[in-house]
Scaffold this motif. Structure first.
Motif, mmCIF file in Angstrom:
data_model
loop_
_atom_site.group_PDB
_atom_site.id
_atom_site.type_symbol
_atom_site.label_atom_id
_atom_site.label_comp_id
_atom_site.label_asym_id
_atom_site.label_seq_id
_atom_site.Cartn_x
_atom_site.Cartn_y
_atom_site.Cartn_z
ATOM 1 N N SER A 13 -29.717 30.759 -28.119
ATOM 2 C CA SER A 13 -29.728 31.908 -27.218
ATOM 3 C C SER A 13 -31.109 32.090 -26.585
ATOM 4 O O SER A 13 -32.127 32.107 -27.296
ATOM 5 N N ASN A 14 -31.108 32.177 -25.256
ATOM 6 C CA ASN A 14 -32.322 32.512 -24.482
ATOM 7 C C ASN A 14 -33.528 31.634 -24.855
ATOM 8 O O ASN A 14 -34.652 32.113 -24.977
ATOM 9 N N LEU A 15 -33.283 30.337 -25.047
ATOM 10 C CA LEU A 15 -34.365 29.425 -25.440
ATOM 11 C C LEU A 15 -35.271 29.131 -24.245
ATOM 12 O O LEU A 15 -34.801 28.720 -23.182
ATOM 13 N N LYS A 16 -36.560 29.338 -24.449
ATOM 14 C CA LYS A 16 -37.569 29.045 -23.420
ATOM 15 C C LYS A 16 -38.677 28.206 -24.051
ATOM 16 O O LYS A 16 -39.254 28.601 -25.071
ATOM 17 N N VAL A 17 -38.941 27.055 -23.438
ATOM 18 C CA VAL A 17 -39.966 26.142 -23.958
ATOM 19 C C VAL A 17 -40.916 25.769 -22.818
ATOM 20 O O VAL A 17 -40.474 25.521 -21.689
ATOM 21 N N SER A 18 -42.200 25.733 -23.107
ATOM 22 C CA SER A 18 -43.192 25.338 -22.099
ATOM 23 C C SER A 18 -44.146 24.308 -22.695
ATOM 24 O O SER A 18 -44.246 24.160 -23.916
ATOM 25 N N HIS A 30 -35.599 26.995 -19.382
ATOM 26 C CA HIS A 30 -35.507 28.379 -18.917
ATOM 27 C C HIS A 30 -34.233 29.039 -19.461
ATOM 28 O O HIS A 30 -33.139 28.734 -18.992
ATOM 29 N N SER A 31 -34.365 29.885 -20.432
ATOM 30 C CA SER A 31 -33.253 30.720 -20.914
ATOM 31 C C SER A 31 -31.949 29.944 -21.132
ATOM 32 O O SER A 31 -30.912 30.250 -20.529
ATOM 33 N N VAL A 32 -32.008 28.926 -21.974
ATOM 34 C CA VAL A 32 -30.828 28.111 -22.271
ATOM 35 C C VAL A 32 -29.969 28.801 -23.328
ATOM 36 O O VAL A 32 -30.468 29.266 -24.352
ATOM 37 N N ASP A 33 -28.647 28.879 -23.054
ATOM 38 C CA ASP A 33 -27.689 29.496 -23.979
ATOM 39 C C ASP A 33 -26.470 28.586 -24.122
ATOM 40 O O ASP A 33 -25.855 28.226 -23.114
ATOM 41 N N PHE A 34 -26.113 28.222 -25.363
ATOM 42 C CA PHE A 34 -24.842 27.537 -25.617
ATOM 43 C C PHE A 34 -24.569 27.545 -27.120
ATOM 44 O O PHE A 34 -25.451 27.826 -27.933
ATOM 45 N N SER A 48 -33.869 12.400 -16.567
ATOM 46 C CA SER A 48 -35.133 12.568 -17.289
ATOM 47 C C SER A 48 -35.874 13.765 -16.704
ATOM 48 O O SER A 48 -35.962 13.909 -15.478
ATOM 49 N N GLY A 49 -36.382 14.604 -17.581
ATOM 50 C CA GLY A 49 -37.091 15.788 -17.117
ATOM 51 C C GLY A 49 -36.211 16.999 -16.935
ATOM 52 O O GLY A 49 -36.698 18.085 -16.600
ATOM 53 N N SER A 50 -34.891 16.849 -17.188
ATOM 54 C CA SER A 50 -33.977 17.990 -17.016
ATOM 55 C C SER A 50 -34.075 18.971 -18.179
ATOM 56 O O SER A 50 -33.638 20.113 -18.065
ATOM 57 N N GLY A 51 -34.602 18.517 -19.321
ATOM 58 C CA GLY A 51 -34.780 19.402 -20.466
ATOM 59 C C GLY A 51 -33.813 19.164 -21.602
ATOM 60 O O GLY A 51 -33.853 19.854 -22.617
ATOM 61 N N TYR A 239 -30.327 20.799 -15.376
ATOM 62 C CA TYR A 239 -31.099 20.435 -14.179
ATOM 63 C C TYR A 239 -32.342 21.311 -14.113
ATOM 64 O O TYR A 239 -32.238 22.540 -14.088
ATOM 65 N N LYS A 240 -33.500 20.676 -14.173
ATOM 66 C CA LYS A 240 -34.779 21.372 -14.103
ATOM 67 C C LYS A 240 -34.880 22.515 -15.121
ATOM 68 O O LYS A 240 -35.324 23.618 -14.815
ATOM 69 N N GLY A 241 -34.434 22.225 -16.357
ATOM 70 C CA GLY A 241 -34.587 23.181 -17.443
ATOM 71 C C GLY A 241 -33.533 24.251 -17.519
ATOM 72 O O GLY A 241 -33.614 25.143 -18.369
ATOM 73 N N ASN A 242 -32.520 24.169 -16.642
ATOM 74 C CA ASN A 242 -31.435 25.156 -16.650
ATOM 75 C C ASN A 242 -30.090 24.473 -16.890
ATOM 76 O O ASN A 242 -29.904 23.311 -16.525
ATOM 77 N N ILE A 243 -29.154 25.224 -17.492
ATOM 78 C CA ILE A 243 -27.772 24.750 -17.572
ATOM 79 C C ILE A 243 -27.080 25.186 -16.286
ATOM 80 O O ILE A 243 -26.952 26.384 -16.006
ATOM 81 N N VAL A 244 -26.639 24.203 -15.483
ATOM 82 C CA VAL A 244 -26.032 24.528 -14.189
ATOM 83 C C VAL A 244 -24.507 24.494 -14.254
ATOM 84 O O VAL A 244 -23.837 25.009 -13.352
ATOM 85 N N GLU A 245 -23.956 23.869 -15.299
ATOM 86 C CA GLU A 245 -22.505 23.805 -15.421
ATOM 87 C C GLU A 245 -22.146 23.448 -16.855
ATOM 88 O O GLU A 245 -22.817 22.634 -17.485
ATOM 89 N N GLN A 246 -21.083 24.055 -17.375
ATOM 90 C CA GLN A 246 -20.590 23.664 -18.689
ATOM 91 C C GLN A 246 -19.107 23.967 -18.798
ATOM 92 O O GLN A 246 -18.572 24.834 -18.121
ATOM 93 N N GLY A 247 -18.429 23.166 -19.653
ATOM 94 C CA GLY A 247 -16.991 23.312 -19.813
ATOM 95 C C GLY A 247 -16.396 22.071 -20.439
ATOM 96 O O GLY A 247 -17.114 21.212 -20.959
#
Length: 578
Positions: A13-18, A30-34, A48-51, A239-247
């Motif tokens: 939940s709301n994972l942020k890594v830098s 950026h705020s990964v949730d699954f 590569s680099g998507s996170g 994509y670029k540290g975000n989840i853009v689609e899931q299912g």
């Protein structure tokens, strides 16, 4: 203490890594949730680099020293039913979970396995740590594990060092290590990326069978949606540290919604289709894909006409009865006891302007053959006749001059570039050695033009290899090969380590350069869909022997050997090809 539902094993939940850079911290996640359910396989895809790898490494908290988990929560349900936040545990508490309740298979087994320790020891030390077993009991269990992951001769592997095993065998040792304590969660980070299609298929089948046997949940990370579709129940796209689609995997694969997902699916070459140019992710992000898709397939009539013209002329390269052998063992007097035949009586021709694809499993001899043609490896017998000249009869000085016409692009661009030399000087070096392109000012100008031609900037001249991505480094190696104005270019697995979108960019570039510079290619790869797209004809090798040689489309429609059919069946998505 937070708790999870009975079905959920892992919840992020709301994972942020830098990561800390020269100018402070840069956000990577950026705020990964699954969530991941017990017994489920969740695929995580992206370039590569998507996170995706950073997300998985955060679960076990084995990130690089310059990484910082800014905020978030990673809840994990242990075997005893209790729920823990992995980000709040001490290092000692984490040690009881790593390898025991959560196992991990890394991308590159050669760098993940300790080169100075025997494979058996590396697995049984896990058992001794978590199960407190004796050496004797642990050894028996390791040998049983090696049998379970289908390693040939488990007793030999137990006493073997990593360098004595093939890539597929090393990956099986890694899998045995990861499942040794029967973990609840198995994280597989690009476990098949560097493997040929048949080994890849067997590793995927092995992971699936072990999952069913032990009821494990699997977090499967890959840049290849075809592979993920084959193994995962659900997938999420990063994509670029975000989840853009899931299912669900099938739904995302057949009905992608996000432009990035559409790009990942479309940029991989497909059997039976031959567009003028492969689409790339950037085409979908910028909205250019609909314009470029209009190029459609190359006409079969046009292809036939081109081939009639190609093959009506004399061959540029003739290989006759070429044989390469390696010494395996000598006695103390230096007398040969055992040798290995890597290339066995090869006979084939390459025509000017053609791309000849060369495929086969790892160890079949395709790389050895490519290097033998350039005399980077000396052959035992046969002829290598290039433009009427037998290269095997040339002196070293004569061969040095001939190498201006014959160049190679290696598989790993990072290891083939000197890290202490700027990329401009790396390209400049062969021009100086062969005294080409005039004085130093003119040579530098030529290098800058080459950098532009392969999609880089002239200002990159003074940068070093580590400052570029994998795809950019491969472009640098292509520019270095082109500096000599060659006629024949051997591409030895030159796109196998690249993401599917970067791979598409490099393949498009190679086709453009072929046309612009009138090049002839020998294109070596274990990826049959890539070879099918690039090649005029395809040659299949097995155990050093030529199995068959046909026009590319004809080979895939009507393979003449069971071995070729096996290779085709191993391609993810090949079931849809007719």
């Amino acid at each position: 203490m937070n708790s999870l539902s009975e079905q959920v094993l892992l919840q992020i939940s709301n994972l942020k890594v830098s990561f800390k850079g020269e100018e402070g911290y840069v956000s990577a996640i950026h705020s990964v949730d699954f969530s991941l359910n017990k017994g489920e396989t969740l695929g995580v895809v992206g370039e590569s680099g998507s996170g995706k790898s950073v997300t998985s490494l955060s679960v076990l908290r084995i990130l690089a020293p310059n990484a910082k988990i800014e905020e978030g929560e990673i809840l994990f349900q242990k075997r005893d039913g209790s729920t823990v936040n992995l980000l709040k545990l001490t290092e000692n508490e984490l040690q009881t979970i790593r390898g025991d309740e959560i196992g991990m298979i890394f991308q590159e087994p050669m760098t993940s396995l300790n080169p100075v320790l025997k494979c058996g020891f590396q697995v049984y030390e896990t058992l001794m740590k978590h199960k407190k077993q004796s050496f004797r009991d642990a050894k028996q269990e390791v040998i049983q594990l090696f049998k379970e992951v289908l390693l040939p001769n488990p007793e030999r592997v137990f006493n073997a060092y990593p360098h004595e095993l093939s890539g597929g065998q090393k990956q099986r040792v890694m899998i045995a290590m990861a499942i040794a304590c029967k973990p609840q969660l198995l994280i597989a980070d690009e476990p098949t990326t560097a493997l040929d299609v048949t080994v890849q298929k067997s590793i995927l089948e092995l992971i699936q069978s072990l999952q069913q046997k032990y009821g494990m949940a699997v977090l499967f990370i890959s840049h290849d949606l075809g592979v993920v579709k084959q193994i995962a129940h659900r997938m999420l796209v990063m994509y670029k540290g975000n989840i853009v689609e899931q299912g669900e995997s099938n739904i995302i694969f057949n009905q992608p919604q996000h432009p990035y997902t559409k790009g990942l699916i479309a940029c991989r070459p497909t059997l039976g289709l031959r567009p003028d140019k492969l689409l790339t992710v950037s085409d979908f992000i910028t909205g250019e894909s609909s314009k470029k898709a209009s190029s459609d397939n190359c006409s079969g009539v046009d292809r036939k006409t081109v081939h009639e013209s190609l093959y009506s002329k004399a061959p540029l390269l003739n290989i006759e009865n070429l044989e390469v052998k390696f010494v395996v063992k000598k006695n103390w007097l230096g007398k040969l006891i055992e040798e290995y035949t890597a290339v066995n009586s090869m006979n084939f021709s390459v025509f000017k302007g053609e791309t000849l694809g060369l495929v086969g499993e790892s160890g079949c001899g395709k790389t050895t053959l490519g290097r033998a043609i350039l005399r980077l490896i000396e052959s035992r017998q046969g002829k290598i006749v290039y433009d009427g000249i037998d290269l095997r009869l040339l002196s070293n000085r004569q061969m040095k001059q001939m190498r201006r016409k014959l160049q190679i692009v290696f598989q790993d661009p990072y290891s083939s570039l000197n890290p202490r030399i700027s990329i401009g000087n790396a390209i400049l070096e062969p021009l100086k050695i062969h005294q080409l392109a005039g004085d130093e000012r003119q040579q530098k100008k030529r290098v800058e033009k080459l950098l532009e031609r392969v999609g880089l900037e002239p200002s990159h001249f003074y940068r070093y290899p580590h400052e570029f991505s994998g795809g950019q480094r491969q472009r640098i190696c292509i520019a270095r090969a082109l500096a000599m104005e060659p006629e024949l270019l051997i591409c030895d697995e030159s796109v196998s380590a690249l993401d599917v979108s970067v791979q598409a960019q490099v393949l498009n570039l190679l086709n453009e350069l072929k046309h612009d510079f009138k090049l002839t290619y020998i294109f070596i790869s274990h990826d049959l869909s890539v070879v099918s797209y690039m090649s005029d004809r395809v040659m299949v090798m097995q155990k050093g022997n030529l199995v068959e040689l046909k026009e590319a489309d004809e080979l895939y429609r009507n393979p003449g050997s069971e071995y070729t059919r096996k290779l085709i069946r191993s391609i993810p998505g090949s079931e849809s090809f007719r």
